[in-house]
Write an enzyme that holds these catalytic residues in place. Structure first.
Site, mmCIF file in Angstrom:
data_model
loop_
_atom_site.group_PDB
_atom_site.id
_atom_site.type_symbol
_atom_site.label_atom_id
_atom_site.label_comp_id
_atom_site.label_asym_id
_atom_site.label_seq_id
_atom_site.Cartn_x
_atom_site.Cartn_y
_atom_site.Cartn_z
ATOM 1 N N HIS A 72 -0.767 -24.989 7.724
ATOM 2 C CA HIS A 72 -0.556 -23.715 8.398
ATOM 3 C C HIS A 72 0.286 -23.790 9.557
ATOM 4 C CE1 HIS A 72 -3.212 -19.877 9.248
ATOM 5 N NE2 HIS A 72 -1.960 -19.704 9.595
ATOM 6 N N ARG A 122 -2.624 -15.847 4.150
ATOM 7 C CA ARG A 122 -3.986 -16.149 4.408
ATOM 8 C C ARG A 122 -4.586 -16.695 2.834
ATOM 9 N NH1 ARG A 122 -3.081 -16.588 8.978
ATOM 10 N NH2 ARG A 122 -4.420 -15.587 10.664
ATOM 11 N N GLU A 146 -9.997 -23.064 5.551
ATOM 12 C CA GLU A 146 -9.259 -24.068 6.203
ATOM 13 C C GLU A 146 -10.221 -24.522 7.236
ATOM 14 O OE1 GLU A 146 -5.843 -22.396 8.179
ATOM 15 O OE2 GLU A 146 -4.858 -21.726 6.374
ATOM 16 N N ARG A 169 0.718 -1.344 -0.043
ATOM 17 C CA ARG A 169 -0.022 -0.229 -0.056
ATOM 18 C C ARG A 169 0.732 1.263 -0.102
ATOM 19 N NH1 ARG A 169 -4.721 -0.401 4.361
ATOM 20 N NH2 ARG A 169 -2.851 -1.481 5.619
HETATM 21 C C1 DGY Z 1 -1.061 -15.786 12.879
HETATM 22 O O1 DGY Z 1 -0.452 -15.410 13.737
HETATM 23 O O2 DGY Z 1 -1.903 -15.187 12.244
HETATM 24 C C2 DGY Z 1 -0.510 -17.084 11.875
HETATM 25 O O3 DGY Z 1 -1.303 -17.481 10.876
HETATM 26 C C3 DGY Z 1 -0.704 -18.384 12.883
HETATM 27 O O4 DGY Z 1 0.354 -18.697 12.885
#
Ligand code: DGY
Length: 327
Positions: A289, A242, A271, A180
């Site tokens: 993850h 994500r 997930e 950004r």
């Molecule tokens: C977070 O902290 O958001 C991670 O994705 C978890 O490991």
């Protein structure tokens, strides 16, 4: 404020963290470590002063509407807070905190491992060995692609993006980034990084794309079907941020059609569901993850949670408060 805050922890945390929580507060632990059902979570939020949540708890508007008046703090165990409706929490007078910073290096290490793993075909090589099929070295055996000299495009140049850039630079990659805001010139120069205001233009010119931005309404499907089509057919996609940031179905279609060379994914759109189609692709490496999954990091995340709750209990603003404007 009661003498000892009542704290509900939704998942098992490292032992030293749970012990210290128990010393300081009236703690209810989730001994089973099974993610709480929505009903169980709603029930927990009715009686607690503080909820220690994780990314497996969906704390949306409906959930917050059921919270009791006592609930004053959601101390999330994790950096990402896209599973919490921070704006509604704020309206209801509930503070939200997270655990930034302490998982930067671990996540960047894992990202770098994946940047190396897919072009160099580590999954296929390991599978060949495990199946007993290997019959010795050959000049054309298991040939992958070199990362040295290749262009890495980092989407999101916050703490983790910059830590990935430092590692990739040490591997001889050329650093490109979209963010950004453009980085301060000193940081950019130190990384010899090229800033692209246009994500589209960067995508068309890089060899490996690493997703390192948070998931917000603005980054949902940032790598849309249209944008994925801008990638070179020789490009690789690495996502340790994500799953929602990439249009997973579009990615699968392109991987199957050979329109992208490969992908390494530590995170998924729905997930813990993982598309069987992804599992079947040889040029895709999947991890559960685990970007921040080190003993050291997980204990430090717990320490941040403790500090946030204790500071709040002592009547101060917790250091890692997150605000809707941070989305
Ligand atoms: C977070 O902290 O958001 C991670 O994705 C978890 O490991």
């Amino acid at each position: 404020m009661p003498d000892r805050l009542s704290v509900v922890v939704t998942r098992r945390l490292p032992e030293p963290v749970e012990t210290r929580l128990g010393e300081l507060f009236n703690v209810t632990l989730n001994e089973t470590d099974v993610p709480m059902s929505r009903d169980a979570l709603a029930e927990a939020m009715k009686g607690a002063d503080v909820l220690v949540s994780t990314l497996t708890d969906e704390i949306d508007q409906r959930m917050l509407a059921q919270a009791g008046d006592r609930l004053k703090l959601i101390a999330n165990y994790g950096a990402g807070f896209d599973h919490i409706d921070v704006a509604t929490a704020r309206q209801r007078g509930v503070l939200v905190t997270n655990t930034p910073g302490v998982l930067t290096d671990d996540t960047a290490d894992m990202t770098m491992a994946l940047i190396l793993a897919v072009p160099r075909r580590l999954k296929e090589g390991a599978a060949k060995m495990q199946s007993g099929e290997w019959d010795g070295w050959s000049p054309l055996g298991m040939i992958g692609h070199r990362v040295t000299g290749k262009r890495l495009g980092i989407v999101g140049m916050g703490r983790i993006g910059q830590a990935v850039a430092r590692r990739a630079k040490a591997f001889g990659m050329q650093i490109h980034y979209h963010n950004r805001k453009r980085l301060h010139a000193d940081i950019e120069n130190g990384l010899e990084a090229t800033y692209w205001e246009s994500l589209d233009q960067m995508l068309a010119r890089t060899d490996v794309i690493s997703i390192n931005c948070p998931h917000t309404p603005a980054t949902y499907h940032l790598l849309s079907a249209r944008r994925l089509k801008l990638l070179k057919p020789t490009a690789y996609v690495v996502n340790t941020a994500r799953g929602e940031i990439v249009d997973e179905n579009a990615l699968i279609r392109m991987l199957k059609a050979g329109e992208i060379a490969g992908a390494a994914l530590d995170v998924f759109e729905n997930e813990a569901a993982v598309s069987p189609e992804l599992r079947d692709l040889p040029n895709v490496m999947l991890l559960p993850h685990m970007g921040s999954a080190t003993v050291e990091g997980r204990v430090e995340m717990g320490e941040k949670v403790l500090i946030n709750i204790k500071t709040f209990a002592d009547g101060h603003r917790p250091p890692d408060q997150v605000l809707p404007s941070m989305l």
